[in-house]
Design an enzyme around this catalytic site. Structure first.
Site, short mmCIF file in Angstrom:
data_model
loop_
_atom_site.label_atom_id
_atom_site.label_comp_id
_atom_site.label_asym_id
_atom_site.label_seq_id
_atom_site.Cartn_x
_atom_site.Cartn_y
_atom_site.Cartn_z
N HIS A 22 46.45 45.82 37.26
CA HIS A 22 46.35 46.24 35.87
C HIS A 22 46.31 47.77 35.88
O HIS A 22 45.40 48.37 36.47
CB HIS A 22 45.11 45.66 35.20
CG HIS A 22 45.15 44.16 35.09
ND1 HIS A 22 44.08 43.35 35.40
CD2 HIS A 22 46.16 43.34 34.70
CE1 HIS A 22 44.41 42.08 35.20
NE2 HIS A 22 45.67 42.06 34.78
N GLU A 25 43.12 50.03 35.19
CA GLU A 25 41.87 49.78 35.91
C GLU A 25 41.86 50.74 37.10
O GLU A 25 42.40 50.46 38.17
CB GLU A 25 41.78 48.31 36.31
CG GLU A 25 41.70 47.40 35.09
CD GLU A 25 41.63 45.91 35.42
OE1 GLU A 25 41.46 45.56 36.61
OE2 GLU A 25 41.73 45.10 34.47
N HIS A 124 39.97 45.23 40.96
CA HIS A 124 39.96 45.22 39.49
C HIS A 124 38.69 45.88 38.96
O HIS A 124 37.66 45.90 39.64
CB HIS A 124 40.03 43.79 38.97
CG HIS A 124 41.36 43.13 39.18
ND1 HIS A 124 42.36 43.15 38.25
CD2 HIS A 124 41.82 42.43 40.24
CE1 HIS A 124 43.42 42.50 38.72
NE2 HIS A 124 43.12 42.05 39.94
N GLU A 186 36.06 42.52 41.61
CA GLU A 186 35.89 42.97 40.23
C GLU A 186 34.63 43.82 40.16
O GLU A 186 33.55 43.37 40.50
CB GLU A 186 35.76 41.77 39.31
CG GLU A 186 35.85 42.06 37.85
CD GLU A 186 37.27 42.07 37.33
OE1 GLU A 186 37.60 42.99 36.55
OE2 GLU A 186 38.05 41.15 37.66
#
Length: 321
Positions: A22, A25, A124, A186
């Site tokens: 992404h 990010e 992420h 994450e």
């Protein structure tokens, strides 16, 4: 006294660390760029000097989205790794991320093949208050689970959690699923399009400790088994919406905001409507919320995810000799 059997697993010779899946990010984007600079300066990989040799491939997954600091250009890249997406025909109208997924599958896979990467770590960020979480499709991938336990021990000042998405009834769809083993790392909270030093440092530590664990494993170290907590996803909850316009009519309740992985009980405040009314959780069982008010999930109709916490026993492991 009963002696626990040691699970012997194949060496992890090829590892990929991916950032920018992404494009907004930014911790993963800047970390992979930094690791690429460090790697370029080295004349010889340190791992090549001993029996724990492994190659580490550093990948910037979505260059066009990174250039524009967007989550994606046409569609979410991290939903493009099903076999149906990967083997379809490539046409002029094929979305950019679907074409890029096929390039990444050729580089890191092919998915499900003997030639796929041994381990993929996809980086992420989240706007939710989730600390450092490893997200996987398996609650019995002993490699990922032992890496998780190692991170817990090495980063005691940061909450580290293991999230399991059960996809037994459907296919895994994310970049990390291309490898023989894989997970998303994450880290948050961090606004998208921003890099925060503390979040970047947490991610950097997580990646370094992950690579350390692989090095130890490849060198023949035996890792003792034990128990660990696994958060298995049960369902998602959308925001309340207007029946005609489909616009949201409430926000996450202040008493729930930033309380990721704190038990949500039936009757607890869930949303606060824009007129000031409190809407309460009406589920039949207490569950653990996470990805609370994740900004990227507004478009997906997800206000938060809910999980059950289970205690899972994992075996001792070592490299197969």
């Amino acid at each position: 006294m009963e002696v626990e059997e040691v699970e012997r697993l194949p060496r992890l010779s090829r590892v990929a660390v991916c950032g920018g899946t992404h494009g907004n990010e930014l911790s993963g984007v800047y970390l992979v760029r930094e690791l690429l600079k460090v790697k370029k300066k080295k004349k010889k990989e340190e791992e090549d000097e001993d029996g724990g040799a492994m190659s580490v491939l550093l990948v910037l997954s979505n260059p066009r989205a990174m250039q524009q600091c967007l989550r994606y250009i046409d569609t979410d890249l991290n939903r493009c790794f099903t076999h149906a997406c990967l083997i379809g025909p490539t046409l002029d109208k094929t979305p950019y991320e679907m074409r890029r997924a096929r390039e990444l599958n050729a580089m890191l896979g092919p998915k499900g093949s003997a030639g796929a990467m041994d381990l993929i770590c996809d980086l992420h960020n989240t706007t939710a208050n989730m600390g450092l979480s490893l997200i996987t499709y398996s609650d019995h991938d002993w490699i990922c689970m032992h890496i998780f336990r190692h991170l817990q021990r090495q980063i005691p000042d940061t909450p580290v959690r293991y999230i399991h998405y059960d996809v037994t009834s459907k296919e895994s769809y994310s970049l990390d699923s291309v490898g023989k083993h894989g997970f998303a790392m994450e880290v948050g909270p961090q606004p998208h399009g921003v890099v925060r030093s503390n979040i970047y440092t947490t991610m950097k530590s997580g990646v370094q400790y992950m690579l350390d664990w692989v090095h130890f494993f490849n060198s023949g170290v035996i890792f003792d088994g034990g128990f660990m907590d696994v958060f298995t996803v049960v369902k998602h909850i959308d925001y309340p919406r207007d029946g005609e316009t489909h616009n949201i009519t409430a926000a996450i309740h202040p008493q729930l905001q930033d309380r990721d992985f704190c038990l949500l009980r039936p009757g607890d405040p869930l949303f606060q409507t824009f007129s000031g009314e409190t809407l309460r959780y009406t589920g039949s069982e207490p569950l653990y919320p996470f990805f609370i008010n994740e900004s990227a999930y507004y478009e997906k109709g997800i206000a938060l995810c809910l999980a059950r916490k289970r205690r899972v026993k994992i075996p001792s492991v070592r490299e197969y000799l």
